[in-house]
Scaffold this active site. Structure first.
Site, PDB file in Angstrom:
ATOM      1  N   GLY A 124     -41.065  25.815 -13.357  1.00  0.00           N
ATOM      2  CA  GLY A 124     -42.442  25.378 -12.928  1.00  0.00           C
ATOM      3  C   GLY A 124     -42.794  24.283 -13.607  1.00  0.00           C
ATOM      4  O   GLY A 124     -43.326  24.188 -14.516  1.00  0.00           O
ATOM      5  N   TYR A 125     -42.378  23.121 -12.819  1.00  0.00           N
ATOM      6  CA  TYR A 125     -42.397  21.695 -13.415  1.00  0.00           C
ATOM      7  C   TYR A 125     -43.584  20.661 -12.765  1.00  0.00           C
ATOM      8  O   TYR A 125     -44.522  20.693 -13.101  1.00  0.00           O
ATOM      9  CB  TYR A 125     -41.048  21.025 -13.362  1.00  0.00           C
ATOM     10  CG  TYR A 125     -40.011  21.662 -14.313  1.00  0.00           C
ATOM     11  CD1 TYR A 125     -40.317  22.547 -15.294  1.00  0.00           C
ATOM     12  CD2 TYR A 125     -38.704  21.504 -13.843  1.00  0.00           C
ATOM     13  CE1 TYR A 125     -39.236  23.066 -15.864  1.00  0.00           C
ATOM     14  CE2 TYR A 125     -37.450  21.857 -14.836  1.00  0.00           C
ATOM     15  CZ  TYR A 125     -37.918  22.680 -15.859  1.00  0.00           C
ATOM     16  OH  TYR A 125     -36.896  23.346 -16.676  1.00  0.00           O
ATOM     17  N   SER A 157     -39.041  25.542  -6.198  1.00  0.00           N
ATOM     18  CA  SER A 157     -38.252  26.122  -5.134  1.00  0.00           C
ATOM     19  C   SER A 157     -37.974  27.780  -5.524  1.00  0.00           C
ATOM     20  O   SER A 157     -38.011  28.116  -6.634  1.00  0.00           O
ATOM     21  CB  SER A 157     -37.029  25.665  -5.385  1.00  0.00           C
ATOM     22  OG  SER A 157     -37.016  24.154  -4.930  1.00  0.00           O
ATOM     23  N   GLU A 172     -27.080  15.365 -18.647  1.00  0.00           N
ATOM     24  CA  GLU A 172     -25.675  16.033 -18.806  1.00  0.00           C
ATOM     25  C   GLU A 172     -24.732  15.847 -17.623  1.00  0.00           C
ATOM     26  O   GLU A 172     -23.486  16.140 -17.802  1.00  0.00           O
ATOM     27  CB  GLU A 172     -25.900  17.706 -19.154  1.00  0.00           C
ATOM     28  CG  GLU A 172     -26.001  17.866 -20.692  1.00  0.00           C
ATOM     29  CD  GLU A 172     -25.931  19.361 -21.045  1.00  0.00           C
ATOM     30  OE1 GLU A 172     -25.817  20.065 -20.076  1.00  0.00           O
ATOM     31  OE2 GLU A 172     -26.404  19.426 -22.180  1.00  0.00           O
TER      32      GLU A 172
END
Lengths: 371, 385
Positions: free
Chosen positions: B122-123, B156, B240
């Site tokens: 949930g961004y 998503s 990363e």
């Protein structure tokens, strides 16, 4: 797994960069480019003493015995400085002889090239500037005691200064590389004005020039020798290109930080920063391809030719675009003679067809990949 | 410069290959439920799911080089993904491993590794997409709970997820917008959460809007300290990835595209014999190969103990361009036949779907323009927008 340079290679890079910044800064590059010969003989001999032309020549012939990766490091730096010098040409002549000459041929020609006493170059192109056997029409006619060359090689880099020419020709239809000496009777070079005045081009006229049989490089079949020289030439030019691309990008980034318009450094605007980011991505990615290709050449990897073609094609597209963008992003000042942006644009033009342009190498990579 | 592997690394490669020979013979139906549950059980036994995570939490403790080898070998054999909890493995797990309490690690990590729960992230919000740090979904401390109110979007697989890793604003007065954001782990069945699926341009419904109406989240489900949510989730993970894993997927698509061009007639000859098409294919190949080698450069830096920075945006940008270009080329070279969808289309409509689904990866991980900003500002040092 290590896709980085060794400490020695980083030292070489630093050393060359510092030397050129001190001894041949841009003001000197400009001065030399307006002289008749286009480079400084004294500086050439000095760089020879530092071991530059001999870097990839075996130690037994007076060189440093380093590989293609090291050569790439050196040429990225001479490219970065737009250093006017017959180094690239002499190096490639040496590479051709090292790679495709017999033991005796190496012993005969490499020491002079490594020491800088002999300036060498390669003469591959003719009316068609197809870089490879298909472009070679010049026939070496047999006669009683050797071979006779009658014809012309074009777009010969550093042709006017060269003492030794590695000439692509044919013997009874088969391509070969032959060494022709400056002193040969009937040999003449004609300077051709070049869009990039830091580089020199000439036409090599061969009017009944006689060479002996043992001037034909005999270490491997001629078609293979030629193809391998094209590989190495394309990789070497790519190295010079990417060094210059680095410098041109740095020049433009610095300008974008300083130049104030609309009350702000122009580098704040996405119309300026985005093309610079894209160019950075392309320059770094081209370097990755080139460094891999250089390693593949050193290893004698089966897919080395394809790796070179991908690298030359991508580097050519990148640097061609960069040459234009660098001028454009500078605005009016970029169009002036006194500002350096134009020098990179011209170098990009010089490097594009050298040993094959992007289309040529994409097609070659497709064929090599079985397409 | 040396691309050779050490004997230990070669031995590990052989181990992976032997595993694949035994467990993924040619012709395996990798979509069948029976195969997949058995496949994942064996992968768990090998500890190849969560392979990079420390052994203490149930991961594999694999070295950087081993991780690359594992991913490469798996991709070469077109193996199904390592594990089924995609978001959990990619985003949530690493954050919990780094910032979670022992209790949170015990509670959440095994389920992620075993694929027992699905997670979503949930961004993004309607007003906070590229400018993610501007997020406004509120979290207000109330005793032993945070009360959450607001909305997330482009989430998503929200409708299939049992848990969400959620970013909320706990301090609306923070001077820097990146501060004052807190990370919460939220059970999707909590009262007050409404999920509304959104249809995307390809007709699928992979993402949703998620509404929060007085949703109470226990304080023990906060990940990291209050106000540290940005660091816990976004900045800790964003850099990363060297992009090596994506290369095999792109190569596979390029191979399929080359094959399509070989079978497709274009202006009276095979599309693959058209010089323009050939060059576009090889051009893409050069960029995919550059991505692989860029990834190797980044990996070399990591192996030398240097942290990766913004340079990983280079490969993100390449990937974005390639996903769009390959889809375009596939449709374009078919001419009008490229308009046909479904089973009558070449390759069962694969390319039409491909050409409509690139936004998932091209926009999803930060748009190309944002990647260019990152490169220009953090690498080239140009002034902030």
């Amino acid at each position: 797994m290590n896709f980085g340079f060794t400490e020695e290679q980083e030292l070489l890079r630093d050393g060359v960069r510092k030397f050129l910044a001190e001894r041949c800064p841009m003001s000197e590059v400009r001065r030399l480019s307006e002289t008749a010969e286009g480079f400084s003989r004294d500086l050439w001999l000095e760089t020879a003493r530092l071991g530059w032309p001999g870097l990839a020549v075996a130690e037994e012939y007076g060189g440093a015995g380093q590989g293609f990766v090291d050569l790439v490091v050196l040429l990225e730096e001479t490219g970065r400085a737009l250093h006017p010098s017959p180094l690239l040409s002499t190096t490639l002549a040496g590479v051709a002889i090292s790679d495709s000459g017999s033991e005796a041929q190496r012993a005969r020609w490499l020491p002079g090239l490594a020491s800088g006493e002999t300036i060498g170059t390669v003469a591959l192109l003719e009316a068609s500037d197809f870089p490879g056997a298909d472009g070679v029409r010049l026939e070496a006619r047999r006669d009683a005691d050797g071979l006779v060359l009658d014809g012309e090689k074009r777009f010969v880099a550093d042709g006017a200064a060269a003492d030794l020419f590695v000439v692509a020709c044919r013997i009874e239809g088969s391509p070969v590389l032959a060494i022709v000496d400056r002193g040969a009777t009937g040999l003449e070079t004609v300077d051709v004005p070049c869009i990039d005045s830091t580089k020199r081009l000439a036409t090599l006229r061969l009017g009944g020039v006689r060479i002996s049989r043992d001037a034909v490089l005999s270490g491997r079949p001629g078609d293979e020798a030629l193809e391998r020289l094209v590989d190495r030439g394309a990789a070497a030019v790519s190295a010079e290109m990417l060094g210059a691309a680095d410098a041109a990008l740095a020049l433009t980034v610095a300008y974008a930080k300083e130049r104030i318009q609309f009350g702000s450094p122009i580098g704040r605007f996405q119309g300026v920063k985005h093309p610079l980011a894209e160019l950075y991505v392309d320059v770094e990615s081209s370097k990755s391809l080139l460094h891999d290709a250089a390693w593949a050449l050193d290893q004698g990897a089966a897919d080395a030719s394809k790796a070179v073609s991908l690298a030359k094609a991508y580097a050519t597209e990148t640097f061609s675009r960069l040459g234009i963008d660098v001028v454009q992003l500078h605005g009016g000042i970029g169009y002036t003679w006194e500002y350096d942006a134009q020098l990179y644009l011209k170098r990009a033009k010089w490097a594009r067809p050298a040993f094959g342009d992007a289309d040529h190498h994409y097609d070659r990579a497709a064929a090599l990949g079985g397409m | 410069m040396d691309f050779h592997l050490t004997p230990e690394e070669e031995a590990f490669r052989a181990e992976v290959r032997a595993f694949l020979d035994a467990n993924l013979p040619p012709g395996t139906n990798t979509a069948s439920f029976g195969f997949l549950s058995e496949w994942n059980r064996k992968l768990r036994e090998k500890r190849w799911i969560g392979f990079s995570w420390p052994k203490e939490v149930g991961g594999g403790g694999g070295s950087l080089m081993q991780q690359v080898i594992l991913k490469e070998e798996m991709a070469k054999r077109k193996a199904p993904p390592l594990g089924t909890c995609f978001m959990g493995l990619a985003w949530v797990g690493p954050a919990i491993v780094q910032y979670g309490t022992d209790e949170q690690k015990r509670r959440f990590i095994p389920d992620i590794l075993d694929g027992r729960v699905q997670w979503c992230t949930g961004y993004s919000e309607p007003g906070a997409g590229s400018d993610l740090a501007a997020l406004q979904c509120r979290g207000v401390r109330d005793g032993s709970h945070y009360v959450v109110n607001g909305q997330k979007i482009w989430t998503s697989i929200a409708m299939w997820s049992q848990w969400m890793i959620l970013l909320v604003r706990t301090d609306p007065n923070a001077k820097v917008k990146h501060d004052g954001i807190t990370c919460l782990l939220v059970e999707m069945s909590t009262p007050g959460i409404t999920v509304r699926p959104l249809k995307n341009m390809s007709g699928g419904t992979m993402f949703s809007e998620v509404f929060f109406d007085d949703v109470r989240v226990p304080v023990e489900n906060r990940l990291g300290v209050e106000g540290d949510g940005w660091r816990v989730t976004i900045s800790a993970l964003a850099n990363e990835r060297s992009g090596i894993a994506e290369v095999e997927g792109l190569r596979r698509n390029l191979d399929a595209l080359r094959d399509l061009a070989r079978r497709t007639e274009r202006r009276g000859r095979k599309a693959l014999e058209d010089p323009t098409i050939r060059r576009r294919i090889v051009r893409a190949e050069a960029r995919i190969e550059a991505m692989r080698l860029n990834g190797m450069r980044f990996l070399t830096r990591q192996l030398r103990g240097e942290p990766l920075g913004s340079e990983t945006s280079i490969n993100k940008l390449h990937r974005a361009t390639l996903e769009v270009d390959l889809g375009e080329l596939a449709i374009e070279l078919q001419g009008s036949a490229g308009l046909v969808t479904g089973r009558d289309a070449a390759d069962g409509g694969r390319w039409q779907r491909f050409a409509l689904n690139w936004p998932e990866v091209v926009i999803g991980g930060g748009t190309p323009n944002i990647q260019k900003n990152i490169i220009a500002e953090r690498i080239l040092g140009l002034p902030h927008d």
